[in-house]
Each structure stands twice: as C-alpha cells, then as structure tokens.
Design a protein around this motif. Structure first.
Motif, PDB file in Angstrom:
ATOM      1  N   SER A 142       9.283 -33.608  56.790  1.00  0.00           N
ATOM      2  CA  SER A 142      10.737 -33.452  56.175  1.00  0.00           C
ATOM      3  C   SER A 142      10.370 -33.738  54.534  1.00  0.00           C
ATOM      4  O   SER A 142      10.931 -32.968  53.752  1.00  0.00           O
ATOM      5  N   ALA A 169      15.648 -37.173  52.607  1.00  0.00           N
ATOM      6  CA  ALA A 169      14.393 -36.560  53.572  1.00  0.00           C
ATOM      7  C   ALA A 169      13.779 -38.032  53.737  1.00  0.00           C
ATOM      8  O   ALA A 169      13.386 -38.939  52.997  1.00  0.00           O
ATOM      9  N   GLU A 225      19.701 -35.166  59.526  1.00  0.00           N
ATOM     10  CA  GLU A 225      18.222 -34.714  59.235  1.00  0.00           C
ATOM     11  C   GLU A 225      17.408 -34.441  60.496  1.00  0.00           C
ATOM     12  O   GLU A 225      16.802 -33.275  60.484  1.00  0.00           O
ATOM     13  N   THR A 239      14.863 -30.120  57.066  1.00  0.00           N
ATOM     14  CA  THR A 239      14.990 -29.698  55.793  1.00  0.00           C
ATOM     15  C   THR A 239      14.304 -28.475  55.538  1.00  0.00           C
ATOM     16  O   THR A 239      14.993 -27.865  54.425  1.00  0.00           O
TER      17      THR A 239
END
Ligand SMILES: [Zn+2]
Length: 315
Positions: A202, A194, A168, A173
């Motif tokens: 995110s 997230a 991530e 995202t």
C-alpha cells in the motif's frame, strides 16, 4: 514548536458540542445522556481493527450536516489546539460525509473555512489549514472527484491539500491511481493514509502516485528495502501512536515501530489522529514516546523539525 500534521476534525469534536448540536438540530442520538455520548465517541478497549475504530465517527457525523455546525466545530478545534499550545495544525475532514443535510461540497468547505478563519483570528498564535479527504469505498468515486474540484477551488484560500482516508484493508490504495493522477495534474499537495491497515504494498502504491507524506505509513517497517527508500526519498510519516494501538496496528505499547523507523533515519513525525476518539493530545503522544521508547526532548524536537519541513503551508 508543536505541530500536528494529522488530526481529523470529526474524530476530535467536543462531546458537549455534539450533544448541544443534536438538541438544536432535533437530531435523535442513539444515547440517552451526555456522559453516554462521551463514552460512545471514544474508542472502546475491545476495538479490534481500523474498521471498528471508524465506527466511532458515526455519531459525530450525524450533527455535521449543517453549515453553522461545521463552522462551530472547526472554530472549536482551533480553540482547543491553540489552548494546547500548538503553533501549526493541518485539520482534515471528508466534505462528502456532510452532504446529507442538503449542503453542497463547496458549502461544506466554505463553512469549515469560515470556522477556521474565526479561530485563527481569535488565536493568532495558531497557524492552520485544511486537508480535504477523499474516501475509500464502493461508491465514493464521484464524491472524490467533486472533492478534488472543491480542493482546486479553495486551494490557497484555507485548503492546503488533499488526503485519502477510510478502510484501507477493504479498498486498496491501488484503486485510486487515476484519482491521484488528476491531483498531481492539478498541482494540489497530498498525503495518503497508507501502511496502516494494509502493508508495504500500500505504501509502495502511494509512493508511485507521488506522495511525499504518508498518513501512518508505519507498516513500511515490514520491508527492509522500503525503509531505505523512505529515507532516501525523504518521505515524511505522519505517525499517530495512540491511534495505532487502538486499531491494533501495534499489539501493545512496547511493539510500536516508531523507534525503529526513527533510528533508521525515516522522517517520522508525531500526531494525534483523533483527539476525542483516541482520547489523546499531542502532549500525551510525546509523553507516550518518552515513557515507552525513551525518546529525548531533542529527539522529539527533531521530529517537530521534520513536521515543520513537511508542512503544506507555503510560508
Ligand atoms: Zn488518520
């Protein structure tokens, strides 16, 4: 009612099975014994972050390139979950990581469905479904598109929805806006990892895409207004405390935000993430919450109720 909304197949394999599959398939493992393999499949104490944590998946994936292997490991995970007393589980994996042996995306998914159906037939106390993961990455876009196609094809026939997994912090995202637009168009349910290795921004993107469930999501705690938004919009967080300790999202057992989020009224659920990599079970996660955060049985029952309400299974 024991429910796991967030358990990764490749992070929950039995080391013994990986050892046997490697022998059967003639795959050379970078270890010399079953004991060493078991150690390599567990995260080390020195793990510093999510990127390092994800390296524990390299070995299991070596043997998940054949349909019989996929079928077997999904069956065995159902068996393990049923034996741990789970009533419901959503098992997730990224079919694009099992294409190296010549299987098509659909063949990977079909093998997983066969394994799950056999598992559910053998253990009728368990109800389960599959989530297909998209992967964050430099060259994953065409594979993510193909994953969505498979999800549409098998939706309601074993597949319950999709997810976005992977690094991530490296692949934000925000990059996946178009993909989730298509997911929504297709009417497929989804969750998004997230607020684990990245912060509140995110989580905000995931909400903008229409997510009603978030993988982890715990870093929302850093943003007061975002916490209120999670409560107001009834967003469910799939929290995995032990895994968060391993990825250093929480520095020590006393600094996990789960108590704060729960007390603020966020719909928090407890899950395992990766039973083998994080050497955990749902029972161990409950125990952790009781030991470090004084969660009572009725508070844990409340979280199980949140999980039941957020399940993607229709019935
Ligand atoms: Zn996860």
């Amino acid at each position: 009612m024991k429910i796991d909304l967030h358990v990764h197949l490749d992070g929950s394999l039995r080391p013994k099975t990986v050892w046997e599959l490697a022998a059967e398939q003639g795959v050379r493992l970078p270890v010399s014994s079953e004991e060493e393999l078991a150690r390599c499949m567990r995260v080390s104490e020195s793990c510093n972050n999510l990127t390092e944590y994800l390296q524990c998946f390299d070995i299991p994936l070596l043997v998940l390139q054949k349909p019989e292997a996929m079928e077997r490991v999904v069956y065995e995970l159902c068996e393990d979950l049923a034996e741990q007393g789970l009533a419901y589980a959503e098992i997730r994996f990224a079919p694009q990581l099992s294409l190296r042996g010549g299987m098509s995306m659909d063949e990977v998914v079909e093998a997983a469905i066969r394994g799950m159906n056999r598992g559910l037939a053998a253990y009728p106390s368990l109800c389960a479904g599959l989530l297909l993961c998209f992967m964050r990455g430099k060259d994953t876009d065409p594979f993510n598109e193909a994953t969505l196609k498979s999800a549409v094809k098998y939706f309601g026939r074993g597949v319950l929805g999709v997810d976005l997994a992977g690094a991530e912090a490296l692949f934000p995202t925000e990059r996946y806006r178009d993909l989730f637009y298509k997911v929504r168009e297709a009417g497929i349910k989804f969750t998004i990892h997230a607020g684990e290795a990245a912060g509140p921004e995110s989580v905000k993107y995931a909400l903008e895409f229409g997510a009603v469930r978030l993988g982890h999501g715990v870093r929302a705690v850093e943003d007061e207004a975002l916490i209120e938004r999670l409560v107001h919009e009834k967003i469910t967080l799939e929290v995995c405390p032990t895994s968060n300790l391993h990825t250093k999202l929480a520095k020590d057992p006393y600094s996990h935000p789960i108590r704060t989020l729960f007390d603020r009224g966020v719909r928090v659920t407890v899950n395992t993430d990766n039973m083998t990599v994080s050497h955990t079970t749902l029972e161990k996660e409950y125990h952790f919450l009781k030991q470090y955060y004084n969660f009572t049985d009725s508070e844990i029952a409340k979280m199980q109720e949140y999980a039941r309400e957020a399940a993607f299974f229709e019935d």
